[in-house]
Design a protein around this motif. Structure first.
Motif, PDB file in Angstrom:
ATOM      1  N   MET A   1     -60.262 -10.195  59.795  1.00  0.00           N
ATOM      2  CA  MET A   1     -61.434  -9.342  60.010  1.00  0.00           C
ATOM      3  C   MET A   1     -62.331  -9.200  58.783  1.00  0.00           C
TER       4      MET A   1
ATOM      5  N   ILE B   1     -61.003 -20.103  71.111  1.00  0.00           N
ATOM      6  CA  ILE B   1     -60.268 -20.194  72.382  1.00  0.00           C
ATOM      7  C   ILE B   1     -60.677 -21.422  73.189  1.00  0.00           C
TER       8      ILE B   1
ATOM      9  N   THR C   1     -55.715 -19.227  76.578  1.00  0.00           N
ATOM     10  CA  THR C   1     -55.218 -17.944  77.074  1.00  0.00           C
ATOM     11  C   THR C   1     -55.168 -17.972  78.609  1.00  0.00           C
TER      12      THR C   1
ATOM     13  N   PRO D   1     -56.620 -16.240  81.093  1.00  0.00           N
ATOM     14  CA  PRO D   1     -57.842 -16.335  81.905  1.00  0.00           C
ATOM     15  C   PRO D   1     -58.485 -17.717  81.828  1.00  0.00           C
ATOM     16  N   GLU D   2     -58.221 -18.446  80.731  1.00  0.00           N
ATOM     17  CA  GLU D   2     -58.776 -19.795  80.594  1.00  0.00           C
ATOM     18  C   GLU D   2     -57.939 -20.809  81.368  1.00  0.00           C
TER      19      GLU D   2
ATOM     20  N   GLU E   1     -63.573  -4.168  78.385  1.00  0.00           N
ATOM     21  CA  GLU E   1     -62.536  -5.123  77.987  1.00  0.00           C
ATOM     22  C   GLU E   1     -62.438  -5.113  76.469  1.00  0.00           C
TER      23      GLU E   1
ATOM     24  N   PRO F   1     -62.715  -9.651  74.573  1.00  0.00           N
ATOM     25  CA  PRO F   1     -62.987 -10.453  75.791  1.00  0.00           C
ATOM     26  C   PRO F   1     -63.094 -11.966  75.565  1.00  0.00           C
ATOM     27  N   GLY F   2     -62.960 -12.453  74.340  1.00  0.00           N
ATOM     28  CA  GLY F   2     -62.998 -13.901  74.134  1.00  0.00           C
ATOM     29  C   GLY F   2     -64.274 -14.517  74.668  1.00  0.00           C
TER      30      GLY F   2
ATOM     31  N   ILE G   1     -65.254  -4.627  73.490  1.00  0.00           N
ATOM     32  CA  ILE G   1     -64.868  -4.436  72.082  1.00  0.00           C
ATOM     33  C   ILE G   1     -64.703  -5.834  71.499  1.00  0.00           C
ATOM     34  N   GLU G   2     -65.627  -6.224  70.679  1.00  0.00           N
ATOM     35  CA  GLU G   2     -65.616  -7.609  70.183  1.00  0.00           C
ATOM     36  C   GLU G   2     -66.169  -7.641  68.763  1.00  0.00           C
TER      37      GLU G   2
ATOM     38  N   ASN H   1     -66.632 -10.568  67.005  1.00  0.00           N
ATOM     39  CA  ASN H   1     -67.134 -11.900  66.634  1.00  0.00           C
ATOM     40  C   ASN H   1     -68.525 -12.155  67.242  1.00  0.00           C
TER      41      ASN H   1
ATOM     42  N   LEU I   1     -68.774 -15.076  69.673  1.00  0.00           N
ATOM     43  CA  LEU I   1     -68.195 -14.778  70.992  1.00  0.00           C
ATOM     44  C   LEU I   1     -69.068 -13.771  71.745  1.00  0.00           C
TER      45      LEU I   1
ATOM     46  N   ASN J   1     -56.403  -8.715  77.300  1.00  0.00           N
ATOM     47  CA  ASN J   1     -55.416  -9.789  77.271  1.00  0.00           C
ATOM     48  C   ASN J   1     -55.428 -10.419  75.887  1.00  0.00           C
ATOM     49  N   GLU J   2     -54.280 -10.494  75.263  1.00  0.00           N
ATOM     50  CA  GLU J   2     -54.162 -11.072  73.923  1.00  0.00           C
ATOM     51  C   GLU J   2     -55.135 -10.436  72.932  1.00  0.00           C
TER      52      GLU J   2
ATOM     53  N   CYS K   1     -53.552  -9.365  67.862  1.00  0.00           N
ATOM     54  CA  CYS K   1     -54.392  -9.675  66.687  1.00  0.00           C
ATOM     55  C   CYS K   1     -54.388  -8.520  65.684  1.00  0.00           C
ATOM     56  N   LEU K   2     -53.825  -7.376  66.070  1.00  0.00           N
ATOM     57  CA  LEU K   2     -53.925  -6.218  65.183  1.00  0.00           C
ATOM     58  C   LEU K   2     -52.829  -6.288  64.112  1.00  0.00           C
TER      59      LEU K   2
HETATM   60  N1  SAH Z   1     -58.970 -11.851  75.972  1.00  0.00           N
HETATM   61  C1  SAH Z   1     -59.477 -13.173  75.690  1.00  0.00           C
HETATM   62  C2  SAH Z   1     -59.475 -13.512  74.195  1.00  0.00           C
HETATM   63  C3  SAH Z   1     -58.211 -13.315  73.412  1.00  0.00           C
HETATM   64  S1  SAH Z   1     -58.418 -13.739  71.706  1.00  0.00           S
HETATM   65  C4  SAH Z   1     -58.682 -14.182  76.477  1.00  0.00           C
HETATM   66  O1  SAH Z   1     -57.641 -13.828  77.008  1.00  0.00           O
HETATM   67  O2  SAH Z   1     -59.118 -15.330  76.556  1.00  0.00           O
HETATM   68  C5  SAH Z   1     -58.678 -12.184  70.925  1.00  0.00           C
HETATM   69  C6  SAH Z   1     -60.036 -11.564  71.166  1.00  0.00           C
HETATM   70  O3  SAH Z   1     -60.080 -10.300  70.495  1.00  0.00           O
HETATM   71  C7  SAH Z   1     -61.231 -12.340  70.620  1.00  0.00           C
HETATM   72  O4  SAH Z   1     -62.337 -12.105  71.460  1.00  0.00           O
HETATM   73  C8  SAH Z   1     -61.418 -11.702  69.239  1.00  0.00           C
HETATM   74  O5  SAH Z   1     -62.667 -11.968  68.686  1.00  0.00           O
HETATM   75  C9  SAH Z   1     -61.170 -10.258  69.557  1.00  0.00           C
HETATM   76  N2  SAH Z   1     -60.691  -9.432  68.437  1.00  0.00           N
HETATM   77  C10 SAH Z   1     -59.579  -9.643  67.696  1.00  0.00           C
HETATM   78  N3  SAH Z   1     -59.382  -8.640  66.830  1.00  0.00           N
HETATM   79  C11 SAH Z   1     -60.388  -7.759  67.030  1.00  0.00           C
HETATM   80  C12 SAH Z   1     -60.740  -6.492  66.465  1.00  0.00           C
HETATM   81  N4  SAH Z   1     -59.994  -5.948  65.502  1.00  0.00           N
HETATM   82  N5  SAH Z   1     -61.844  -5.865  66.914  1.00  0.00           N
HETATM   83  C13 SAH Z   1     -62.588  -6.401  67.907  1.00  0.00           C
HETATM   84  N6  SAH Z   1     -62.302  -7.598  68.508  1.00  0.00           N
HETATM   85  C14 SAH Z   1     -61.224  -8.263  68.064  1.00  0.00           C
END
Ligand code: SAH
Length: 360
Positions: free
Chosen positions: A29, A42, A50, A52-53, A83, A86-87, A116-117, A119, A122, A154-155, A159-160
């Motif tokens: 981050m 992704i 992932t 959904p993909e 969401e 949301p990737g 909540i994104e 990037n 993205l 999802n996923e 990342c946290l």
């Molecule tokens: N849910 C999607 C993407 C998963 S990847 C799928 O299943 O395809 C993780 C997603 O979370 C990405 O969009 C990434 O940019 C976002 N992300 C990760 N850490 C984040 C944070 N601390 N704050 C906001 N977005 C975050």
């Protein structure tokens, strides 16, 4: 040397070794160089794929479950659909399409979808996917409006950042990242001031010396905020991620180009994730709201009717398309693929029924 590694080395020089959580926060981050601050990780051309993909069915079924949750709570006429992470926006697109026929549901979020994104690249893709809607990006769940909250992720939680601790005969040691001449390396030491204590998170009193546990205050804070919001305003949250109940062991991993790699080799250039401890998640959300039992993804999707839906989609597919359709179905549900490693959990207000697929 990459600029982010230089920045991390400078911090280590000034502050001493960084906790794994601080290192992850920088690597993922950092406002300029963090892995989740640019590009598209992704998909087949990215670093990982992932659910959904893999298939549209994933977002469709989660969407319908969430819509039933909304109906079970009396169809509130104004809600926040959100969401987290949301990737590419694929899950949301499938969720929105599948719930078109649910009378009043779309009107309740008024075309507005919260995301909540972190990037910007993205965010642009999400805007494209959701054209015709009104995406509203927020940085943190605390910024969600005071409305019944219907959330899917999802996923995202994996990342946290996590703190990593090792049990020794002399008590807990924390894992840190430090620098040596040619790179970064792990080291152990007394837990940093302000680091969480591992015991209550594991829920396991008898962790043998030598074991490792990971604790994610950011994940817990997210879960607690969602639980609090839902207890005040109503709603439901479906969270899917890889992980388990009360984790013991080290799950921190780096993935690049669909392969595991060294988590310290290229900060900012590789995805870093840790398995989600659903027990800690449930405890945090459960301070305010009601939390379902944890269910493996394969079982959840079967309960939601994935096989019937896959059969309908398979009609009329020519042989190659049929084969890849079947492979996608298998990948989502089979225990050897994503069906058992990934788990789901649901948060609803106390006293509200759980949506389809979930139980106590
Ligand atoms: N849910 C999607 C993407 C998963 S990847 C799928 O299943 O395809 C993780 C997603 O979370 C990405 O969009 C990434 O940019 C976002 N992300 C990760 N850490 C984040 C944070 N601390 N704050 C906001 N977005 C975050």
């Amino acid at each position: 040397m990459q600029p982010l590694e230089r920045h991390i080395r400078n911090r280590i020089r000034q502050e001493g070794p960084l906790t794994v959580a601080s290192y992850m926060a920088e690597a993922l981050m950092h406002p300029q160089y963090g892995y989740y601050r640019s590009g598209n990780p992704i998909g087949a051309k990215g670093d990982f794929i992932t659910s959904p993909e893999v298939s549209q069915v994933f977002g469709e079924l989660l969407g319908l479950s969430l819509a039933v949750c909304w109906m079970d709570q009396g169809c509130p006429d104004k809600i926040c659909l959100i969401e987290a992470g949301p990737g590419r926006g694929t899950l949301l697109t499938d969720l929105v399409r599948a719930t078109r026929g649910v009378a009043g549901f779309h009107q309740a979020f008024e075309r507005r979808i919260h995301l909540i994104e972190a990037n910007p690249d993205l965010r642009r893709q999400q805007a494209k996917q959701l054209s015709g809607r009104e995406p509203v990006w927020i940085d943190n769940i605390r910024e969600a409006p005071e409305l019944p909250l219907f959330l899917v992720a999802n996923e995202f939680l994996d990342c946290l950042p996590v703190h990593v601790f090792k049990r020794t005969d002399g008590g807990w040691q924390e894992r840190f990242v430090t620098a040596h001449r040619s790179g970064l390396t792990f080291t152990h030491g007394k837990p940093a001031p302000g680091s969480p204590t591992p015991e209550p998170d594991t829920g396991i009193d008898d962790i043998p010396p030598g074991s490792t546990v990971e604790v994610s205050p950011s994940m817990q804070e997210f879960a607690e905020t969602v639980g609090y919001h839902i207890s005040r305003n109503g709603g439901g949250a479906i969270l899917v991620d890889y992980g388990d109940w009360g984790l013991v062991g080290s799950s921190l991993q780096a993935v690049r180009n669909h392969r595991k790699s060294d988590p310290l080799a290229d900060p900012g250039g590789t995805d870093l994730t840790a398995h989600v401890d659903f027990r800690a998640l449930a405890r945090s959300a459960g301070r305010h709201a009601q939390v379902s039992g944890m269910v493996p993804q394969g079982i959840l999707l079967e309960r939601l009717g994935i096989t019937a839906r896959a059969r309908i989609l398979a009609r009329g597919l020519a042989s190659d398309a049929f084969q890849s359709h079947m492979a996608a179905h298998r990948r989502l549900v089979h225990p050897d693929a994503m069906g058992a490693l990934f788990k789901a959990i649901c948060i609803v207000p106390k006293g509200a029924p759980f949506p389809p697929g979930f139980s106590e």
